[in-house]
Structures are given as C-alpha cells and as structure tokens.
Enzyme design. Structure first.
Site, short mmCIF file in Angstrom:
data_model
loop_
_atom_site.label_atom_id
_atom_site.label_comp_id
_atom_site.label_asym_id
_atom_site.label_seq_id
_atom_site.Cartn_x
_atom_site.Cartn_y
_atom_site.Cartn_z
N ARG A 129 1.42 -10.23 -1.80
CA ARG A 129 1.66 -9.34 -2.94
C ARG A 129 2.32 -8.54 -2.21
O ARG A 129 3.36 -7.16 -3.04
CB ARG A 129 0.22 -8.15 -3.56
N ARG A 172 -9.86 5.37 -0.63
CA ARG A 172 -9.58 4.47 0.74
C ARG A 172 -9.09 5.20 1.58
O ARG A 172 -8.68 6.08 2.48
CB ARG A 172 -7.64 4.20 0.00
N CYS A 183 -10.40 -1.34 -10.19
CA CYS A 183 -9.40 -0.08 -9.68
C CYS A 183 -8.33 -0.87 -9.29
O CYS A 183 -7.56 0.19 -8.88
CB CYS A 183 -10.53 0.68 -8.53
N GLU A 224 -12.54 -9.56 -5.55
CA GLU A 224 -11.19 -9.19 -4.70
C GLU A 224 -11.20 -11.17 -4.50
O GLU A 224 -9.13 -10.60 -4.32
CB GLU A 224 -10.32 -8.55 -4.50
N ARG A 245 -14.79 3.08 0.06
CA ARG A 245 -15.16 2.31 0.47
C ARG A 245 -14.52 2.18 1.71
O ARG A 245 -14.26 3.47 2.56
CB ARG A 245 -13.67 1.61 -0.39
N ASN A 301 -5.45 -5.82 -7.35
CA ASN A 301 -3.93 -6.47 -6.93
C ASN A 301 -4.29 -7.62 -5.58
O ASN A 301 -3.45 -8.17 -5.93
CB ASN A 301 -4.30 -5.35 -5.70
N ASP A 302 -5.32 -7.88 -5.53
CA ASP A 302 -5.25 -8.39 -4.73
C ASP A 302 -6.72 -9.37 -5.02
O ASP A 302 -5.93 -11.26 -4.98
CB ASP A 302 -6.94 -8.45 -3.32
N HIS A 345 0.38 -1.38 -0.23
CA HIS A 345 -0.17 0.24 -0.05
C HIS A 345 0.82 1.16 -0.22
O HIS A 345 0.46 2.19 -0.82
CB HIS A 345 -0.89 0.09 1.35
#
Ligand code: PEP
Ligand code: MG
Length: 761
Positions: free
Chosen positions: A639, A471, A676, A605, A507, A628-629, A364
C-alpha cells in the site's frame, strides 16, 4: 562491459544539467560501441515531437533544429513500437526520413532503442555506422537497451529539473509544469512550497540561495573545526591500537577538510550564492561520484569516507543554524518522505497542502492528511525535490498532480475549484444534525476515524455518531519515548470525554509496517509481512498491559470505551489478548476504579481472518474490517509503494467478494460488523458497503458530510441493484467506472470531481 556501463551511468549522474548529461551519453556510448554516430532525440511534452538534443557524428548545427513528428521516420517508429529497430541499410526502409542538415546520408546502418521511463517514451537513442555491410550485432543491441534503461530515470530527472527551473527542451519558458503522483487527500491547494528534510541527511538538503555569505561561511568554518577536532580525538584515542599506516588514515581524512580540498570548494559555492548546506551537498556528491568511478577498489571505497565526513559536517551545520524556520501563510510542505511528525512541525493555520515523493494514497501520512483535510499528493517519484523550495505550486489532491510555475490561466482554473469547494462544504454543514438514513428508511451509522486531537474537533462539527477507529499509535508516533500510563490516560480521556455518550473504539498499538516509532525502530526485510500490530504487543505485554490499563482507567464514569485488536491472524492471538485485557480489568477494579468491561472487537484485515470470521466472531463483541490492509494483502500490492499504486484497486472483484463474505458470515454468527478502511469514506464505496449490509461505516471526518449527503438521497433498493450489477463484473476499472457513472447519473457528480488532467513532465 559491466564497468563501462557503470562508469557511463555515474558520469551522467554527475552532470549539472540535461544538456551536459546528454552530451556525456552520446560521447561515451559512441566511444564504447566504436560507432561513428550516437544521437539522442527527446520527446518535447508540449508538441509530442522528437527533437535532436545531442549528437556525436552528425552535424552539431542540426541540434535543436531537427525534429520529427510523433510517428515520423525511423526514430518515430522506434518510439511507437517501443522496441529496438536494427537495420543494415536504413535508407532503403520505407519509414526512413532524410534530413540533409544532419549530413547523415553517408550512414547506412541504424540501431535505435527507445528511452522509456515508467511506461512513457522519453526519447530514442540512436547509433549509426557508415559501412553498408555492418549490422549491429545482438550484443551491441543488448548493450544499448541496457544503457537506455539505466539512463531513462536520470534523463527524466534532469528534464524535470530543467522544467521546474523554468525552461522547456527548446529553451522556451516552461509553465504549468505538471508532475503526476498519487492522490493522497482530496482538495486543491495553492501556495508556496517549503521543502522539509530529515536532519543530517545530505541527500535531501534542498537548493536555496544563501542570505548572507559571510555568516554562512562562518557557520561552515565552525562546523569544519568541530569535525576536525572530533576526528583528531578519535585518532588519539585509537593511537595505541593502530599501526602507523592505519593511523595515517586519519590524516587523509583531515586533509580532505582542507581549504584547498573539499572545504575550499564549498566556500566557493557559498560565495557564488548557495546556502552552506546545499553547497556542502553539491561538493560532497561531486567527490563521491569521482571516487566511485575510480578503477581501484581501495580508492572507490573512499567514497564512503567522504559521505561520512559530509554527514558529520552537516550535523554541525544544522546544529549551528539558529535561524528559526519560518513558514509562509499558504505553505505547501514538500518532502522526500513525509512523516506524521513533520506534520506537527508547522502551525496548522499556515498549512494548505502536502507533497511527498515517497509513499502512496494508503500510507499512514496520507490517511492523517485526509483526517486533517489537507490536500495531498504522494508518490511523485520523478519530482526533483531539491529544486522545489520556495516556489509557487498548485496541489491537485483529486487527480494526484502538482503544478510548478503555474500560468495565470491555470491559477484561475484552480481558484474556481477552491471557491466551488467552499460553497459545497457550506451546503453540507446543514446536514450535521440530520440522521444518516436512506430515502426508503434504512439507517446506517456513520463513525469517524481519529488520531490527532484536531480530528476530534472536526468530527464533532461534522456530526459523527461515534469513533469507529482511534489510531492510538498516532500519539505514540509524535513522542520521543513510549508515553507513560498517565500520559496515555490523559490523552484517551480527552477522546472519550469529547465523544461521550457516543462510543470511542480504541485500537491497541498498531506499529510496524510503515508506522515506526523513532524510539523503537523495527528493521525488517518485509515489514508489512513482519512484526506488526498485535504481533508486537503480544510479544511485549509490558507495553500492551500499560496501554489497556490506561484505556480502562480513562473510561471511568464514562463507559463509552470499546477496544479493538489490529492485524489478527489467528484465534489464539485473540484469546491471548482477551486474557490480558480481562486481567487488567480485574486488577483495575480491585484498585477501586469503577469501570465496566468494555466491548472488545477484532479487525479483519488479513486474508486468513476472512475465512475465520465465524470463529473470531464467537470470541468477541464486534468486528471491523480494515480494508486498507485487507486490499494490500489480497492483491499482494504494497500500500506504500508508488510503483505499484496503480495495481491497488479498492474495487477489485476479489476485494468486493471478500467484503461481502465477511459481512454475511459475521451476521450469521450474530455479530455486528463495521468497516474502518478508507473505502468507507469514498461515496461510491460507502453505497456498496451499505448495500452489502455493513452496520456502520467509519471514515475520516472530512469525508463524512459527503457520504451522508449521498446516502440520504438514495434508496437502499437502488444501492442493492447497483451492488448486484457490479458484483458480476470482472474488472476493477470497469467496476469503478460503472459506480462513478451511476453516481453521476444520480446527481452526485460534484462529489467525484474529475479535475483537470494535465500532461505530466
Ligand atoms: C486498515 O488497514 O484498513 C485500517 C483501518 O488500519 P490502518 O490503515 O491504520 O492500517
Ligand atoms: Mg490496518
């Protein structure tokens, strides 16, 4: 055997420099294997030759002067084959190469094992023996392989420390010392490094010169007195509960702080020029290693006490250290583990680049760096971070490399890239107000991902059409407690107002995994498979309800809020969350706040959600893919772990199949779907996603102009053909190179800068 191994590794670990480490290795290995010769040959990065760096048994005068080509002699053969070679009669082997200056003609048996670190051959460890009849047995071979595997990391680290310090293996001046990591955020930064470290963590204190020994010593003495008094107090408090022999432990503790023990040695180092914190770290480490090597278990365990003492003294030292940290104009922030909070410590206008030993391009903090447009390299596992303070550095965020001691030629090369970048960015500014539409008329929405307020400014100036992912955990992470409802409301209102009338997709709190709150620690064996995202907030409705209430109230009169739920892995989680959202909505309306019910969506995700797109779509207004996830879970690749970062392929055929299935199933259910994850901000990724049918692409603000420029210059039919072509490929690397080639041919080479591939140290 195990304790011999452990002792050797610990002794080597305590060496001051590479040469000392190698000398310990050859002496101790020869002794424990009872052989006549033990030598280490290391590969010199500049020439690729093996240099005899240390030996016990051969003529010492040949150290440094004997060298072999990449595949020359038995040593070269061990390196090329990357496996042990064990010979009874080495001179009769066709690859045997004889160096008279070593005096090795008398030794016939030969056992050589490669020293390999992260797939790279660093050198070869050799033992030799005189008698003709001796062949090293399997046990000895296994011992040498084990020791070599354990020492590879230490050797890599000491080598790197020497290179950063300005010397090569042969003692020449080292320039352009490259360390390879993982690209975290694109761009190039040139500046001066500042090592930043977490408080009271002795291991991460960097080496620095002390400014004024007298003041440093005064600080140190004050810290020692404070720790003494703490320990005395604890001892007195416990006096009635302890037997005299147990109480004596406190005296031992206090004695360690005496002038003729630890404290005295620290003062000596300060007088020799170190700053107090590093002097303390060095002495404590030396004591710890000394104790850890002791045969007696009781004494070995005293190492823990020394560490504890060290931490206590450091805490006082840091408390007393009143000097405000100052940052040079072009600061490159370097840390063992960068955190979002650290980014907030330095004025934005001074920050040009970031370097983190831990983490990867999908951590992140890297995502935040991209949002802020700061070139970043992550996962530099071999970089000697404590040596990196106050050095001239180049950060190549395209290739995931940093360079210390840059030569003027290398600096010129990168200065040119920086200039070209500026020109490109200027050229793209003209696109700000233009729609994102292909040449054959296909319109795709470009949204941004935000977290910090600085993202908002950048997003607006880059022409974002809305926020696809806000986020909300970012403002939670830079706080010292959960923000109150009013604080959250103010923060959310700012975002909603800034983008109005475009929507902002907020989110709900997505903590866990690598996103931790200092004030709400989550300790788990497998954090990415544990208590994350919606799982935490459904278990804590008091946190969820306050957050949703703050969002809804913040949207009064604006009505541009969308709410998105992270880490959904079942329909029941969606139903529970919806139930809470509706409850808050009705309560807020009853309080007289005039709001409309926001659209609610879920993130896809987790792999199981891919197979329930239809069921999820029936319950919500929109879907957004968190690639990403999704990639990390589909490929079973953390990751955040630099060791497996090479396996994290966003263009893996399975990932592409999943992404295509999601968009097809969502559209079948009549549901809008966006993406996203970071893939959306990659020009090649964006082209594929558009061709798959994604309605909107949400990305960090810095990527938006490039993606828009590419989409506006191509036709949807071209993108669909390209998609068809790559969907039939079975290898992620082939997919990636096919895409890059296609985009280069189409004239977008400048968006996929190859940069300079330097050899890593
Ligand atoms: C994702 O997982 O793709 C995503 C957008 O969420 P985050 O990176 O914050 O986990
Ligand atoms: Mg995610």
């Amino acid at each position: 055997m195990l304790s011999t191994l452990r002792n050797i590794v610990q002794e080597v670990n305590s060496a001051h420099d590479l040469q000392e480490a190698l000398e310990i290795i050859v002496t101790r290995v020869r002794e424990s294997m009872q052989t006549e010769v033990c030598s280490v040959y290391l590969v010199e990065p500049e020439t690729g030759r093996y240099i005899l760096m240390a030996t016990e048994g051969l003529n010492k005068s040949s150290i440094g002067s004997v060298s072999l080509g990449h595949s020359e002699g038995l040593v070269g053969l061990v390196g090329v084959r990357e496996e042990p070679i064990n010979l009874e009669d080495a001179p009769s082997h066709p690859r045997y190469r004889y160096f008279p200056e070593t005096g090795e003609e008398q030794f016939r048996s030969f056992l050589g094992v490669p020293i390999i670190h992260h797939r790279k051959v660093l050198g070869v460890l050799v033992v030799q023996q005189r008698e003709n009849s001796r062949r090293f047995d399997e046990g000895e071979e296994a011992f040498l392989v084990t020791i070599s595997a354990q020492l590879a990391g230490v050797i890599a680290h000491s080598e790197a420390t020497g290179f950063v310090g300005g010397v090569t293996l042969t003692g020449a001046k080292s320039e352009d010392v490259a360390f390879r990591g993982i690209a975290g955020s694109p761009g190039v930064a040139m500046g001066r490094s500042v090592v930043i470290f977490p408080p009271a963590d002795l291991d991460s204190v960097p080496d620095k010169d002390g400014e004024d020994p007298e003041t440093e010593i005064a600080h140190f003495n004050a810290a020692i007195s404070a720790v003494r008094s703490d320990i005395q107090k604890v001892g007195e408090r416990l006096a009635s509960q302890l037997r005299p022999e147990e109480q004596a432990l406190f005296d031992v503790y206090l004695r360690m702080l005496d002038d003729n023990a630890l404290a005295g040695e620290v003062v000596n180092r300060i007088n020799a020029g170190a700053w107090a914190q590093a002097a303390l770290r060095q002495v404590v480490h030396q004591y710890v290693r000394h104790f850890e090597m002791m045969g007696d278990i009781y004494l070995r365990e005293r190492a823990v006490d020394i560490k504890d003492l060290g931490r206590r003294v450091l805490a006082y030292l840091q408390q007393n250290d009143q000097t405000e940290r100052s940052y040079p104009d072009q600061t490159i922030l370097v840390s063992d583990e960068l955190t979002p909070a650290m980014l907030g410590e330095i004025p934005r206008e001074k920050l040009v680049g970031l370097v983190s030993v831990k983490g990867s391009g999908n951590s992140h903090v890297a995502i935040l760096a991209r949002a802020m447009g700061v070139p970043t390299v992550m996962g530099l596992v071999d970089v000697p971070v404590s040596q990196l303070d106050n050095r001239e550095l180049i950060v190549d965020g395209y290739n995931g490399q940093i360079f210390a001691n840059p030569s003027s030629e290398l600096s010129r090369y990168y200065e040119n890239i920086v200039k070209e970048e500026r020109a490109l960015t200027k050229g793209l500014e003209a696109l700000r107000k233009k729609p994102c539409i292909t040449k054959d008329g296909h319109r795709v929405s470009l949204w941004v991902n935000t977290g910090l307020m600085t993202d908002v400014m950048r997003s607006l100036s880059h022409g974002a059409e809305g926020v696809g992912l806000y986020r909300t955990e970012v403002p939670f992470m830079i706080n010292e407690r959960f923000p109150s409802e009013q604080e959250q409301r103010d923060c959310y209102r700012e975002q909603l107002e800034a983008f109005h009338p475009s929507h902002v997709t907020m989110r709900t709190l997505d903590i866990g995994g690598d996103k931790s709150l200092t004030y709400f620690p989550i300790t788990e064996e497998n954090p990415f498979l544990g208590w994350r995202g919606i799982r935490v907030t459904l278990d804590h409705p008091e946190i969820f309800l306050v957050q949703v209430r703050a969002m809804l109230k913040a949207s009064e009169g604006l009505n541009n809020l969308r709410i998105m739920l992270p880490m959904i892995s079942s329909v029941s989680e969606v139903e529970e969350a919806l139930h809470l959202i509706y409850r808050v909505y009705h309560e807020v309306r009853e309080e007289g706040v005039d709001i409309v019910m926001p659209k609610v969506g879920v993130m896809i995700e987790v792999p199981c959600a891919v197979y329930q797109v239809k069921e999820l779509a029936e319950r919500v207004d929109f879907l957004s893919v968190g690639s990403n996830d999704l990639t990390q879970y589909l490929l079973a690749v953390d990751r955040n772990n630099p060791r497996v970062a090479g396996l994290y392929h966003s263009f893996h055929p399975s990932v592409l199949q999943a992404l295509k299935k999601i968009v097809d199933d969502a559209h079948c259910a009549g549901c809008q779907v966006s993406i996203c994850g970071e893939l959306a901000g990659d020009p090649a990724g964006a082209v594929l996603l558009m061709a798959m049918g994604y309605d909107a692409l949400s990305m960090n603000a810095a990527s938006l102009p490039r993606v828009k420029s590419v989409i506006r210059s191509i036709e949807l039919t071209w993108a669909k053909d390209l998609l068809k072509q790559v969907m039939s490929l079975d290898s992620p690397t082939v997919v990636k190179s096919t895409l890059e080639l296609a985009l280069k041919k189409a004239g977008f080479g400048q968006f996929m800068r190859p940069g300079r591939i330097g050899e890593s140290a």
